[in-house]
Design a protein around this motif. Structure first.
Motif, PDB file in Angstrom:
ATOM      1  N   ARG A 142       0.846  -1.183   0.000  1.00 14.91           N
ATOM      2  CA  ARG A 142       0.000   0.000   0.000  1.00 14.91           C
ATOM      3  C   ARG A 142       0.888   1.241   0.000  1.00 14.91           C
ATOM      4  O   ARG A 142       1.649   1.462   0.924  1.00 14.91           O
ATOM      5  CB  ARG A 142      -0.920   0.022   1.222  1.00 14.91           C
ATOM      6  N   ASP A 145      -0.260   7.093  -1.280  1.00 16.22           N
ATOM      7  CA  ASP A 145      -1.445   7.681  -1.920  1.00 16.22           C
ATOM      8  C   ASP A 145      -2.639   6.735  -1.922  1.00 16.22           C
ATOM      9  O   ASP A 145      -3.686   7.031  -2.509  1.00 16.22           O
ATOM     10  CB  ASP A 145      -1.124   8.120  -3.352  1.00 16.22           C
ATOM     11  N   THR A 147      -2.688   3.639  -3.207  1.00 14.08           N
ATOM     12  CA  THR A 147      -2.641   2.643  -4.275  1.00 14.08           C
ATOM     13  C   THR A 147      -2.215   1.287  -3.714  1.00 14.08           C
ATOM     14  O   THR A 147      -1.286   1.196  -2.910  1.00 14.08           O
ATOM     15  CB  THR A 147      -1.648   3.071  -5.368  1.00 14.08           C
ATOM     16  N   THR A 149      -0.869  -2.528  -4.599  1.00 17.65           N
ATOM     17  CA  THR A 149      -0.217  -3.365  -5.597  1.00 17.65           C
ATOM     18  C   THR A 149      -0.105  -4.783  -5.051  1.00 17.65           C
ATOM     19  O   THR A 149       0.391  -4.983  -3.932  1.00 17.65           O
ATOM     20  CB  THR A 149       1.190  -2.848  -5.933  1.00 17.65           C
TER      21      THR A 149
END
Length: 351
Positions: A142, A145, A147, A149
């Motif tokens: 994490r 921002d 996001t 993955t």
């Protein structure tokens, strides 16, 4: 991919740089009995320090941190009383898991043992450990921002128990056959355990605790005296990177184990290097005084008693401890408070 399904294909050809480090490890292993015989006081001191470092470092890798080092030490020693936070509870749980592996006969290696370690890990919290995951999980990153993955996809929950039992059975068979280097087999077992990811939480800590037990069981005992968890914490980026590289295409039977095994073997070799340096230093004439200086200046509480130093450094006489304290006093690094048995020493902050 199950790493132990075809070991000859997977690790039959060992890269040269890993062969060299495996030789270093075996050389270090050969010195363990000598050190145990000649330097028992040093090994007692190193074991006590490694235990604290292993518990705090493995927990910190997962974001479990007790900010006050002295408070953490009291928790690890079972002297803290009420555990105030979730982090303190989890620290105490890892202590239980690690102590079980180091102090008890944990055999046999089976699914029940892995479940028991997980149960111990969560035993001081309100959560109930010791159960395999019931939902599929993902290992993700994490970013700040928000996001997310996906790093890798573990084994589905429905197949976890079967994969875990198969891994442990094949590992035991591989070690018994002695066809491949035992350290490589331990490294592969840890890799597969992390890919299986059998629990909803706590997988990394269970794997790191079990790593110690498997190495000791294979005859590589350096983790008793040098914290592998601390070495991993010091190289956490490389730890995660090599694990990620070696989990690529694991499910397709085409993963490359050598990035992870290279890191794992290198970390163990570094532990033996550290062990050898400390053993050599202990044989030097002034080392006991240096050990007292290091403890007082870097590890002792801000205010401490001579007895605290004696407990931390068994085998070093009170006379040597007092000599070093007097030297540090003349250097303006410590100052006495009180006299007699109630006397304490205060470390003076340096600019």
């Amino acid at each position: 991919m199950r790493s132990f399904a075809d070991l000859d294909r997977l690790i039959g050809q060992v890269p040269a740089h890993i062969v060299i480090r495996l030789r270093d490890i075996d050389t270090g292993r050969g010195s363990e009995a000598l050190y145990r015989h000649q330097l028992p006081a040093l090994l007692t001191e190193l074991a006590a320090r490694a235990r604290v470092e292993s518990i705090t470092a493995s927990s910190a890798i997962e974001g479990v941190i007790v900010p006050d080092p002295q408070r953490a030490r009291r928790i690890i020693n079972g002297e803290a009383g009420v555990l105030r936070t979730r982090s303190e509870q989890e620290l105490a749980g890892y202590r239980k898991a690690l102590d079980y592996l180091f102090q008890e006969d944990w055999h046999p290696l089976n699914v029940g043992l892995v479940l028991h370690l997980h149960r111990l890990l969560w035993s001081e919290t309100a959560l109930e450990g010791g159960h395999l995951k019931v939902d599929d999980n993902l290992v993700v990153d994490r970013s700040p921002d928000g996001t997310v993955t996906v790093r890798f996809k573990p084994v589905p929950a429905s197949k976890t128990e079967a994969y875990l039992a198969d891994l442990l059975d094949r590992y035991r068979t591989a070690q018994a056959s002695a066809r491949h280097h035992p350290v490589l087999l331990v490294g592969l077992a840890v890799l597969d355990l992390l890919v299986i990811h059998p629990f909803a939480d706590g997988n990394g800590r269970v794997a790191r605790a079990l790593t110690n037990a498997l190495l000791i069981d294979a005859g590589y005992e350096v983790c008793r005296w040098v914290s592998l968890e601390q070495l991993i914490a010091d190289t956490a980026d490389q730890y995660y990177e090599t694990l990620l590289r070696s989990t690529h295409d694991w499910h397709q039977d085409s993963a490359d184990p050598w990035p992870w095994l290279g890191y794992f073997v290198g970390t163990l070799a570094s532990a033996y290097d550290t062990f050898a340096r400390k053993a050599a230093a202990d044989r030097s004439g002034n080392n006991k005084q240096e050990r007292v200086r290091t403890f007082v200046l870097k590890h002792a509480a801000a205010v401490f008693k001579l007895a605290d130093v004696r407990t931390a450094l068994p085998g070093i006489s009170d006379q040597t401890i007092r000599l070093v304290l007097d030297q540090l006093k003349s250097e303006g690094k410590v100052a006495p408070e009180g006299t007699g048995r109630a006397a304490r020493w205060r470390r003076i902050p340096q600019d």
